[in-house]
Design a protein around this motif. Structure first.
Motif, PDB file in Angstrom:
ATOM      1  N   ALA A 194       0.834  -1.201   0.000  1.00  0.00           N
ATOM      2  CA  ALA A 194       0.000   0.000   0.000  1.00  0.00           C
ATOM      3  C   ALA A 194       0.866   1.248   0.000  1.00  0.00           C
ATOM      4  O   ALA A 194       0.627   2.196  -0.761  1.00  0.00           O
ATOM      5  N   SER A 195       1.900   1.256   0.834  1.00  0.00           N
ATOM      6  CA  SER A 195       2.796   2.414   0.909  1.00  0.00           C
ATOM      7  C   SER A 195       3.508   2.655  -0.408  1.00  0.00           C
ATOM      8  O   SER A 195       3.617   3.803  -0.876  1.00  0.00           O
ATOM      9  N   ASP A 196       3.987   1.594  -1.037  1.00  0.00           N
ATOM     10  CA  ASP A 196       4.704   1.745  -2.302  1.00  0.00           C
ATOM     11  C   ASP A 196       3.772   2.201  -3.423  1.00  0.00           C
ATOM     12  O   ASP A 196       4.179   2.952  -4.313  1.00  0.00           O
ATOM     13  N   ASN A 197       2.520   1.746  -3.412  1.00  0.00           N
ATOM     14  CA  ASN A 197       1.551   2.228  -4.396  1.00  0.00           C
ATOM     15  C   ASN A 197       1.361   3.731  -4.288  1.00  0.00           C
ATOM     16  O   ASN A 197       1.229   4.425  -5.294  1.00  0.00           O
ATOM     17  N   VAL A 198       1.361   4.239  -3.058  1.00  0.00           N
ATOM     18  CA  VAL A 198       1.154   5.666  -2.838  1.00  0.00           C
ATOM     19  C   VAL A 198       2.405   6.476  -3.147  1.00  0.00           C
ATOM     20  O   VAL A 198       2.336   7.585  -3.678  1.00  0.00           O
ATOM     21  N   SER A 199       3.569   5.931  -2.837  1.00  0.00           N
ATOM     22  CA  SER A 199       4.820   6.690  -2.975  1.00  0.00           C
ATOM     23  C   SER A 199       5.412   6.655  -4.377  1.00  0.00           C
ATOM     24  O   SER A 199       6.273   7.468  -4.717  1.00  0.00           O
ATOM     25  N   LEU A 200       4.941   5.738  -5.229  1.00  0.00           N
ATOM     26  CA  LEU A 200       5.554   5.561  -6.547  1.00  0.00           C
ATOM     27  C   LEU A 200       5.471   6.827  -7.394  1.00  0.00           C
ATOM     28  O   LEU A 200       6.464   7.267  -7.987  1.00  0.00           O
ATOM     29  N   GLY A 201       4.294   7.428  -7.485  1.00  0.00           N
ATOM     30  CA  GLY A 201       4.119   8.632  -8.294  1.00  0.00           C
ATOM     31  C   GLY A 201       4.993   9.789  -7.840  1.00  0.00           C
ATOM     32  O   GLY A 201       5.696  10.406  -8.658  1.00  0.00           O
ATOM     33  N   PRO A 202       4.978  10.133  -6.545  1.00  0.00           N
ATOM     34  CA  PRO A 202       5.853  11.212  -6.079  1.00  0.00           C
ATOM     35  C   PRO A 202       7.330  10.970  -6.356  1.00  0.00           C
ATOM     36  O   PRO A 202       8.072  11.914  -6.643  1.00  0.00           O
ATOM     37  N   ARG A 203       7.758   9.722  -6.315  1.00  0.00           N
ATOM     38  CA  ARG A 203       9.175   9.430  -6.597  1.00  0.00           C
ATOM     39  C   ARG A 203       9.489   9.591  -8.078  1.00  0.00           C
ATOM     40  O   ARG A 203      10.492  10.204  -8.446  1.00  0.00           O
ATOM     41  N   ARG A 204       8.630   9.055  -8.935  1.00  0.00           N
ATOM     42  CA  ARG A 204       8.949   9.030 -10.364  1.00  0.00           C
ATOM     43  C   ARG A 204       8.581  10.318 -11.094  1.00  0.00           C
ATOM     44  O   ARG A 204       9.266  10.713 -12.038  1.00  0.00           O
ATOM     45  N   VAL A 205       7.487  10.957 -10.665  1.00  0.00           N
ATOM     46  CA  VAL A 205       7.011  12.150 -11.378  1.00  0.00           C
ATOM     47  C   VAL A 205       7.443  13.434 -10.689  1.00  0.00           C
ATOM     48  O   VAL A 205       7.941  14.359 -11.331  1.00  0.00           O
ATOM     49  N   LEU A 206       7.269  13.477  -9.363  1.00  0.00           N
ATOM     50  CA  LEU A 206       7.616  14.679  -8.620  1.00  0.00           C
ATOM     51  C   LEU A 206       9.077  14.711  -8.190  1.00  0.00           C
ATOM     52  O   LEU A 206       9.545  15.716  -7.658  1.00  0.00           O
ATOM     53  N   ARG A 207       9.789  13.593  -8.403  1.00  0.00           N
ATOM     54  CA  ARG A 207      11.217  13.480  -8.106  1.00  0.00           C
ATOM     55  C   ARG A 207      11.526  13.656  -6.621  1.00  0.00           C
ATOM     56  O   ARG A 207      12.574  14.190  -6.246  1.00  0.00           O
ATOM     57  N   LEU A 208      10.615  13.205  -5.765  1.00  0.00           N
ATOM     58  CA  LEU A 208      10.911  13.187  -4.345  1.00  0.00           C
ATOM     59  C   LEU A 208      11.887  12.058  -4.050  1.00  0.00           C
ATOM     60  O   LEU A 208      11.928  11.053  -4.764  1.00  0.00           O
ATOM     61  N   THR A 209      12.678  12.218  -3.004  1.00  0.00           N
ATOM     62  CA  THR A 209      13.552  11.134  -2.574  1.00  0.00           C
ATOM     63  C   THR A 209      12.693  10.014  -2.000  1.00  0.00           C
ATOM     64  O   THR A 209      11.516  10.218  -1.648  1.00  0.00           O
ATOM     65  N   LYS A 210      13.274   8.829  -1.889  1.00  0.00           N
ATOM     66  CA  LYS A 210      12.520   7.700  -1.330  1.00  0.00           C
ATOM     67  C   LYS A 210      12.037   8.028   0.084  1.00  0.00           C
ATOM     68  O   LYS A 210      10.891   7.730   0.446  1.00  0.00           O
ATOM     69  N   LYS A 211      12.884   8.665   0.870  1.00  0.00           N
ATOM     70  CA  LYS A 211      12.490   9.009   2.235  1.00  0.00           C
ATOM     71  C   LYS A 211      11.326   9.988   2.226  1.00  0.00           C
ATOM     72  O   LYS A 211      10.349   9.811   2.973  1.00  0.00           O
ATOM     73  N   GLN A 212      11.415  11.015   1.397  1.00  0.00           N
ATOM     74  CA  GLN A 212      10.334  12.005   1.321  1.00  0.00           C
ATOM     75  C   GLN A 212       9.032  11.363   0.855  1.00  0.00           C
ATOM     76  O   GLN A 212       7.961  11.633   1.416  1.00  0.00           O
ATOM     77  N   ALA A 213       9.132  10.518  -0.170  1.00  0.00           N
ATOM     78  CA  ALA A 213       7.932   9.877  -0.714  1.00  0.00           C
ATOM     79  C   ALA A 213       7.317   8.907   0.289  1.00  0.00           C
ATOM     80  O   ALA A 213       6.089   8.837   0.430  1.00  0.00           O
ATOM     81  N   ASP A 214       8.165   8.162   0.994  1.00  0.00           N
ATOM     82  CA  ASP A 214       7.656   7.223   1.995  1.00  0.00           C
ATOM     83  C   ASP A 214       6.982   7.961   3.151  1.00  0.00           C
ATOM     84  O   ASP A 214       5.943   7.518   3.657  1.00  0.00           O
ATOM     85  N   GLU A 215       7.557   9.074   3.555  1.00  0.00           N
ATOM     86  CA  GLU A 215       6.950   9.867   4.628  1.00  0.00           C
ATOM     87  C   GLU A 215       5.595  10.417   4.194  1.00  0.00           C
ATOM     88  O   GLU A 215       4.627  10.413   4.968  1.00  0.00           O
ATOM     89  N   ARG A 216       5.516  10.877   2.943  1.00  0.00           N
ATOM     90  CA  ARG A 216       4.247  11.378   2.429  1.00  0.00           C
ATOM     91  C   ARG A 216       3.221  10.259   2.364  1.00  0.00           C
ATOM     92  O   ARG A 216       2.047  10.452   2.716  1.00  0.00           O
TER      93      ARG A 216
END
Length: 265
Positions: free
Chosen positions: A105-127
């Motif tokens: 569930a977490s990875d489904n949510v964090s995938l877009g911010p990492r790939r499109v918004l270029r957030l770091t893994k830590k930032q995307a996981d926190e979001r």
């Protein structure tokens, strides 16, 4: 109060071969609005949402995003905007969730911010964790979709849409694939988003949600906008008889008359 116009289409048509699905649609939504689109199956509601998200290319008409023309069909060979970037601003929640089954569930949510918004893994996981907590699913962050109920999967899908910090979220009958026990948990999340001023276009058969949460209601039938207006007006005194049927007003009033007759007798 609602703000600037976020998304608009003018004279929108869509045909699949010789079959016309949308005809002469004028539609707009302003920042902070919740607009519910209701109508019978086959009236073109889902196709309209898919055109708004540019998953489907219109056959004819213009589309505007924050007042800028981004497509003019049929003269536009393709939209005048990067589709990946555009869809990060115009998110969509589908009927069937569309989660990646091999991701948590977490990875489904964090995938877009990492790939499109270029957030770091830590930032995307926190979001992702923050948003899963917002939809009541933080304890299920490590769960895969197959282990979640339909309502839980749809809440993950909503968190995924929110993760992109979109300008508007399009909901395509988000409760239609759910058992009735799970409908309420998804509608509660959407009602909360509406209260917080999230800009939303919702295709739905949930008339109570439309009555309680929408700023405007649009009825569609046979590929056309039949009527639109402020929610109170649409549910209390619509102009078109067909709108009364779609909103269930004739049946409700008929039941009311029967109750009155029984009370009198």
């Amino acid at each position: 109060m609602t703000g600037e116009e976020v998304l608009a289409v003018k004279g929108l048509h869509k045909s699949f071969g010789a079959t016309s699905v949308l005809e002469d649609i004028d539609f707009s939504i302003r920042r902070g609005e919740t607009v519910c689109i209701v109508g019978p199956s086959g009236s073109g509601k889902t196709t309209l949402l898919r055109c708004l998200n540019l998953l489907v290319q219109p056959t004819r008409g213009q589309m505007y995003f924050h007042g800028d023309l981004i497509g003019d069909w049929p003269s536009s060979a393709k939209p005048r905007i990067n589709l990946t970037k555009y869809r990060s601003h115009v998110s969509m929640v589908f009927q069937q969730f569309e989660l990646f089954p091999h991701l948590t569930a977490s990875d489904n949510v964090s995938l877009g911010p990492r790939r499109v918004l270029r957030l770091t893994k830590k930032q995307a996981d926190e979001r992702a964790l923050m948003l899963l907590d917002r939809v009541g699913l933080k304890p299920f962050a490590s769960a895969r979709p197959r282990t979640l109920s339909g309502g839980q999967q749809q809440r993950v899908a909503i968190a995924r849409a929110l993760a992109m910090s979109p300008d508007v979220i399009l909901f395509d009958e988000p409760t239609s694939a759910l058992d009735w026990e799970m409908v309420g948990e998804v509608l509660d999340i959407m009602a909360d988003l509406a209260l917080q001023g999230m800009t939303m276009v919702v295709v739905t058969h949930e008339l109570d949600f439309a009555r309680d949460c929408a700023d405007r209601v649009i009825t569609m039938d046979r590929g056309r906008v039949l009527e639109e207006g402020r929610t109170a007006t649409m549910f209390e005194s619509p102009t078109e008889p067909r709108t009364r049927e779609i909103l269930g007003l004739s049946k409700a009033q008929s039941r009311g008359r029967k109750r009155d007759q029984r009370n009198i007798s």
